[in-house]
Design an enzyme around this catalytic site. Sequence first.
Site, PDB file in Angstrom:
ATOM      1  N   CYS A 466      -0.060  36.860 -52.834  1.00 13.33           N
ATOM      2  CA  CYS A 466      -0.916  37.716 -52.018  1.00 13.33           C
ATOM      3  C   CYS A 466      -0.898  39.159 -52.515  1.00 13.33           C
ATOM      4  O   CYS A 466      -1.927  39.721 -52.877  1.00 13.33           O
ATOM      5  CB  CYS A 466      -0.432  37.631 -50.575  1.00 13.33           C
ATOM      6  SG  CYS A 466      -1.629  38.104 -49.344  1.00 13.33           S
ATOM      7  N   GLU A 468       2.389  40.198 -54.094  1.00 15.19           N
ATOM      8  CA  GLU A 468       3.705  40.279 -54.701  1.00 15.19           C
ATOM      9  C   GLU A 468       3.607  40.504 -56.206  1.00 15.19           C
ATOM     10  O   GLU A 468       2.554  40.381 -56.810  1.00 15.19           O
ATOM     11  CB  GLU A 468       4.492  38.987 -54.433  1.00 15.19           C
ATOM     12  CG  GLU A 468       4.625  38.637 -52.968  1.00 15.19           C
ATOM     13  CD  GLU A 468       3.474  37.804 -52.423  1.00 15.19           C
ATOM     14  OE1 GLU A 468       3.749  36.782 -51.790  1.00 15.19           O
ATOM     15  OE2 GLU A 468       2.303  38.175 -52.635  1.00 15.19           O
TER      16      GLU A 468
END
EC number: 4.4.1.38
Length: 828
Positions: A466, A468
């Site tokens: 997402c 990271e």
Amino acid sequence: MQCCNQLSPHEQRLQDKIEGKVDRYRATHERVFTILESFDNTRPRIDVERAKYFTESMKATEGQPLPLRWAKALMHIAENMTVYIDDHQLICGRAGYQGRYGVLYPELDGDFLGTAIEDLPNRAESPFAITPEDARVVVEEIAPFWKGKTYHEALNLALPADVHKLTYDDPQGLMSRFIVNETSSFRSSIQWVHDYEKVLKRGFRSIKEEALEKIAALDPMSPCDNVEKRPFLEAIVIVCDAIILWAKRHAKLAAELAAKETDPTRKRELETMAEICAWVPENPARTFHEAVQAQWFTQVFSRIEQKTGTIVSNGRMDQYFWPFYEKDLAEGRITEDSALELLECMWVGMAQYVDLYISPTGGAFNEGYAHWEAVTIGGQTPEGRDATNDLTYLFLKSKREFPLHYPDLAARIHSRSPERYLWEVAETIKDGSGFPKLINDEEVVPLYVSKGATFAEALDYAVSGCTEARMPNRDTYTSGGAYINFAAALEMVLYNGKMLKYGDTDLGAHTGDPCEFKTWEEFWNAYVTQHHLFLKTAFVQQHIINNLRARHFAQPMGSSLHDLCMKHCLDLHTPQIPEGINLGYFEYMGFGTVVDSLSAIKKLVFEDKKLTMGELIEALKCNFEGKEDIQQLLKSAPCYGNNDDYADSIARDIDALSVKYGRRYSPELGMHNDVRYVPFTSHVPFGRVVSATPNGRKAWSALSDGSSASHGADVNGPTAILQSNFNSKNYGMRDRAARMLNIKFTPKCVEGEEGSQKLVSFIRTFCDLKLWHVQFNVINKETLLAAQRDPEKYRNLIVRIAGYSAYFVDLSPDLQNDLIARTGHDVM
């Protein structure tokens, strides 16, 4: 949609399609448009072959070392699963049926299979189709073997009673409480980035030879070498043979299709595919086409190997493809257009794979068939130079001209990013399909260095999942972290350890009757108690998860692409790999909701005394019915997202609670267990268990998402949102990680060259403030409402959700409403 003053290019294309006009970019993207139309409007189907052949092999190898069993299972799959080459495609390799498909991982949560299969076609979040025969295979041949053997069942039994009651809503752990939610049982690993460059430069034959050399060097008298290292290395040999065999089966199919093909152009395309698949990924890639095919084979086979988060990232594609692109372009082997066509053939392959979550929790957390194969562009080289090149701009061009929701384009930004790069990033954002998301080198790189990475390693990070980031060959942590509903912690303060959703069940700490609290400090201390209880629950979960995983999972192919795994002969699921950096996390859910609620309580109840605690709780219990005046009063309190230090200081104090707890107890887990603010779509199901909150939010509605403001609370413009994010971070503490920030603009706000320049300046401000992430929707509210009314007309409307883009009509009504409710900024 015609009522809008200004449409984004994406909205305009939809309007043109509704009116029967041909997409203006179709002429230059005919092949990929044709492939896309062959599957785009179909419901995904479940393909059971991976699960079937994996189960057959695991039955036959019980008692053997797990890495060996996993490798043999992958070989069995490679030998037997159906291989496909789609019409018009130039890149081949898929893990399941033609069209949109998902695959099963029974080793993970197969205890759900017996009941979930019949429910999947009808569930609200991400439904799937399955044939009667495939359903029979699942129920009769696959599920029975895994009963009592799955990772989910082991975790459910291992959790202590006090942790279990905050995690699951039933003894079997089939339903989540949505309070302190484990995420490891619906994914084998968190998001990951392979070292694709190793495949492109060496090939799997070289990796196999490395493993054979290590086997030959083992001490035949050493117990460790024989019991631990040898099975690992033998697994590497088998898995390298497996992916090579799988590729050669595609080469054989391509040759067979070419022999039958009558169209001379397509015949030559198939012959070329046969030649390429016979060479890669066994050998080093020699051309751009071979490099793209080798990367795609590696990524798809990784999906077959295990369920890695929501997907395996593509890494820094503009960097590792660049030498092949530059060479082929110079030698006249490709043109910019033909290279783009190859990449977009890969994009439509990504779009056909759909992440399948059997458990209701997994489906609710990842709506819109979420999987995000991040392609990272820009940033810096390991030497610290700007990394943009012509491929960087080609990826941005693709997103503007062929607006598919895959791949998930992530643009790294740093203080010296070229103006041209930022301008083209801004132009792509303005297009309106939600790409690219931005990740800030000025925050990520120093933070990773503080956690043990060298500057070169940190500078070479790739976006994964997402929001990271991962460092290939240095990151070694794979366990999914907890999602923590801190709005539930606040509710437990108001109701002395209980929640209205769960009646008289004691869930939290008994912090006393809040009506008896005389000071803000008493209320704050009660919240701290509940907050720490939730963190303790999450850390106990994580400790158990870390110790369980190596007994249930192995990852021989992923391990073969990691330098430290090969050096120490350890599988990637090993809890502690020497020299590795274990970057774990827990997720804070409902940040804006909690901040604004605490701000309202502090200001209105304890300082201004405009409201008693009893009056507040009475209004909350009745969901503000007949108490609308109190609801409006609560909304008038200082709110996070407006650069207001009253609210932002509370946000900073809350962040410090989590950061300090992580700093104190992470060493016991042998990892960095850092606080993140990345909800995926979990803020919607988490909101369904939380009653009305003191910020004026109605019961059971969505919580705030990520580090964004509560819906409608950000009234001072988008720059104030950036400033509040800055104000709320504890920059002096390293135990922090990704923060997801959503911002929605109207197309009018970013119109023309002036709008582009404003957006570039906004991005520079984001970079200067050292924020981790920001992503944008550029869309009119009227378009979203029209899509709700007539979903078939708006089937191709792409929106930005939570670190990924998805088709709006694939989302549940709750998530659609959540997106509509986000503040749309008219000015910047």
